[in-house]
Design a protein around this motif. Structure first.
Motif, mmCIF file in Angstrom:
data_model
loop_
_atom_site.group_PDB
_atom_site.id
_atom_site.type_symbol
_atom_site.label_atom_id
_atom_site.label_comp_id
_atom_site.label_asym_id
_atom_site.label_seq_id
_atom_site.Cartn_x
_atom_site.Cartn_y
_atom_site.Cartn_z
ATOM 1 N N GLU A 85 11.782 14.475 33.766
ATOM 2 C CA GLU A 85 13.216 14.647 34.022
ATOM 3 C C GLU A 85 13.859 13.333 34.469
ATOM 4 O OE1 GLU A 85 13.412 17.851 36.837
ATOM 5 O OE2 GLU A 85 12.870 19.356 35.343
ATOM 6 N N ALA A 86 13.156 12.563 35.306
ATOM 7 C CA ALA A 86 13.682 11.280 35.776
ATOM 8 C C ALA A 86 13.828 10.303 34.609
ATOM 9 C CB ALA A 86 12.780 10.689 36.858
ATOM 10 N N VAL A 87 12.847 10.283 33.716
ATOM 11 C CA VAL A 87 12.924 9.401 32.543
ATOM 12 C C VAL A 87 14.099 9.816 31.659
ATOM 13 C CG1 VAL A 87 11.759 8.778 30.377
ATOM 14 C CG2 VAL A 87 10.485 8.750 32.539
ATOM 15 N N LYS A 88 14.265 11.102 31.447
ATOM 16 C CA LYS A 88 15.390 11.590 30.636
ATOM 17 C C LYS A 88 16.725 11.215 31.284
ATOM 18 C CE LYS A 88 17.451 15.778 28.719
ATOM 19 N NZ LYS A 88 18.761 15.557 29.269
ATOM 20 N N ASP A 89 16.829 11.420 32.591
ATOM 21 C CA ASP A 89 18.067 11.064 33.300
ATOM 22 C C ASP A 89 18.330 9.560 33.197
ATOM 23 O OD1 ASP A 89 18.328 13.710 33.996
ATOM 24 O OD2 ASP A 89 17.662 13.438 36.078
ATOM 25 N N GLY A 90 17.298 8.739 33.338
ATOM 26 C CA GLY A 90 17.446 7.293 33.219
ATOM 27 C C GLY A 90 17.859 6.888 31.818
ATOM 28 N N ARG A 91 17.248 7.515 30.837
ATOM 29 C CA ARG A 91 17.601 7.236 29.439
ATOM 30 C C ARG A 91 19.054 7.603 29.170
ATOM 31 N NH1 ARG A 91 14.134 10.599 26.295
ATOM 32 N NH2 ARG A 91 15.787 12.127 26.504
ATOM 33 N N ASP A 92 19.473 8.778 29.649
ATOM 34 C CA ASP A 92 20.861 9.209 29.458
ATOM 35 C C ASP A 92 21.837 8.255 30.149
ATOM 36 O OD1 ASP A 92 19.889 11.350 28.004
ATOM 37 O OD2 ASP A 92 20.145 12.829 29.616
ATOM 38 N N ALA A 93 21.479 7.826 31.363
ATOM 39 C CA ALA A 93 22.347 6.900 32.090
ATOM 40 C C ALA A 93 22.426 5.561 31.361
ATOM 41 C CB ALA A 93 21.835 6.702 33.514
ATOM 42 N N LEU A 94 21.318 5.106 30.806
ATOM 43 C CA LEU A 94 21.302 3.853 30.061
ATOM 44 C C LEU A 94 22.157 3.968 28.804
ATOM 45 C CD1 LEU A 94 20.209 0.989 29.809
ATOM 46 C CD2 LEU A 94 18.198 1.932 28.670
ATOM 47 N N LYS A 95 22.060 5.090 28.122
ATOM 48 C CA LYS A 95 22.902 5.306 26.938
ATOM 49 C C LYS A 95 24.373 5.265 27.307
ATOM 50 C CE LYS A 95 19.868 8.138 24.042
ATOM 51 N NZ LYS A 95 19.692 9.481 23.468
ATOM 52 N N ASP A 96 24.726 5.947 28.398
ATOM 53 C CA ASP A 96 26.130 5.965 28.836
ATOM 54 C C ASP A 96 26.606 4.554 29.167
ATOM 55 O OD1 ASP A 96 26.127 8.700 28.521
ATOM 56 O OD2 ASP A 96 25.907 9.151 30.672
ATOM 57 N N THR A 97 25.780 3.818 29.895
ATOM 58 C CA THR A 97 26.150 2.448 30.269
ATOM 59 C C THR A 97 26.292 1.571 29.028
ATOM 60 O OG1 THR A 97 24.993 2.696 32.370
ATOM 61 C CG2 THR A 97 25.467 0.447 31.653
ATOM 62 N N ALA A 98 25.377 1.693 28.095
ATOM 63 C CA ALA A 98 25.436 0.916 26.867
ATOM 64 C C ALA A 98 26.683 1.274 26.059
ATOM 65 C CB ALA A 98 24.176 1.122 26.044
ATOM 66 N N SER A 99 27.016 2.537 25.995
ATOM 67 C CA SER A 99 28.201 2.978 25.252
ATOM 68 C C SER A 99 29.463 2.423 25.895
ATOM 69 C CB SER A 99 28.291 4.500 25.213
ATOM 70 O OG SER A 99 27.227 5.029 24.465
ATOM 71 N N GLU A 100 29.503 2.479 27.234
ATOM 72 C CA GLU A 100 30.674 1.931 27.939
ATOM 73 C C GLU A 100 30.794 0.419 27.727
ATOM 74 O OE1 GLU A 100 30.308 3.101 32.021
ATOM 75 O OE2 GLU A 100 30.408 5.236 31.535
ATOM 76 N N ALA A 101 29.680 -0.289 27.773
ATOM 77 C CA ALA A 101 29.699 -1.753 27.571
ATOM 78 C C ALA A 101 30.150 -2.072 26.155
ATOM 79 C CB ALA A 101 28.324 -2.339 27.859
ATOM 80 N N LEU A 102 29.660 -1.341 25.186
ATOM 81 C CA LEU A 102 30.052 -1.557 23.791
ATOM 82 C C LEU A 102 31.530 -1.299 23.608
ATOM 83 C CD1 LEU A 102 29.129 -2.299 20.959
ATOM 84 C CD2 LEU A 102 28.562 0.091 20.595
ATOM 85 N N ALA A 103 32.035 -0.238 24.218
ATOM 86 C CA ALA A 103 33.473 0.082 24.118
ATOM 87 C C ALA A 103 34.310 -1.032 24.759
ATOM 88 C CB ALA A 103 33.745 1.437 24.769
ATOM 89 N N THR A 104 33.834 -1.552 25.870
ATOM 90 C CA THR A 104 34.554 -2.629 26.549
ATOM 91 C C THR A 104 34.591 -3.882 25.683
ATOM 92 O OG1 THR A 104 33.905 -1.772 28.702
ATOM 93 C CG2 THR A 104 34.628 -4.055 28.621
ATOM 94 N N VAL A 105 33.462 -4.197 25.042
ATOM 95 C CA VAL A 105 33.391 -5.383 24.187
ATOM 96 C C VAL A 105 34.326 -5.212 22.975
ATOM 97 C CG1 VAL A 105 31.880 -6.675 22.621
ATOM 98 C CG2 VAL A 105 31.102 -6.088 24.920
ATOM 99 N N ARG A 106 34.375 -4.043 22.408
ATOM 100 C CA ARG A 106 35.206 -3.786 21.232
ATOM 101 C C ARG A 106 36.694 -3.882 21.562
ATOM 102 N NH1 ARG A 106 31.856 1.053 18.308
ATOM 103 N NH2 ARG A 106 30.259 -0.301 17.447
ATOM 104 N N ARG A 107 37.049 -3.460 22.785
ATOM 105 C CA ARG A 107 38.460 -3.523 23.208
ATOM 106 C C ARG A 107 38.888 -4.971 23.445
ATOM 107 N NH1 ARG A 107 38.532 0.383 28.004
ATOM 108 N NH2 ARG A 107 36.355 0.523 27.547
ATOM 109 N N GLY A 108 37.955 -5.750 23.694
ATOM 110 C CA GLY A 108 38.249 -7.161 23.826
ATOM 111 C C GLY A 108 38.535 -7.608 25.166
#
Length: 108
Positions: A85-108
């Motif tokens: 469960e901890a690994v899944k939660d960490g993976r999900d949090a990493l995905k969310d963080t990566a998605s947010e970073a990608l969105a920020t980079v795309r917005r410029g």
């Protein structure tokens, strides 16, 4: 497991030796046949009672060991579930963080 088998063999040897020794001692002692048979019967009953007590004690110890193993197995299973469960939660949090970073980079 081999220690238990060795212990049983030692115990069986002890009991056999005790029976043979008691029998020989009584047969060598100057007593009537009836008295000797009574002594043999009494010794056999004593040894039987002691063997039963030792068997009960061994059974209780094995039950306790079995319970420890069952408890340990359950604890390991719970720890593994929590780890997954901890690994899944960490993976999900990493995905969310990566998605947010990608969105920020795309917005410029």
């Amino acid at each position: 497991m081999s220690e238990n088998n060795n212990g049983i063999g030692v115990f069986a040897g002890f009991v056999a030796g005790a029976v043979v020794g008691a029998g020989l001692a009584l047969l060598m002692a100057p007593a009537s046949g009836t008295e000797t048979r009574q002594r043999l019967r009494s010794k056999a009953e004593d040894l039987s009672g002691k063997a039963r007590e030792l068997g009960d004690s061994a059974r209780e110890r094995m039950d306790a060991v079995g319970q420890v193993v069952r408890d340990g197995s359950r604890d390991i299973g719970n720890a593994m579930k929590e780890g997954r469960e901890a690994v899944k939660d960490g993976r999900d949090a990493l995905k969310d963080t990566a998605s947010e970073a990608l969105a920020t980079v795309r917005r410029g």
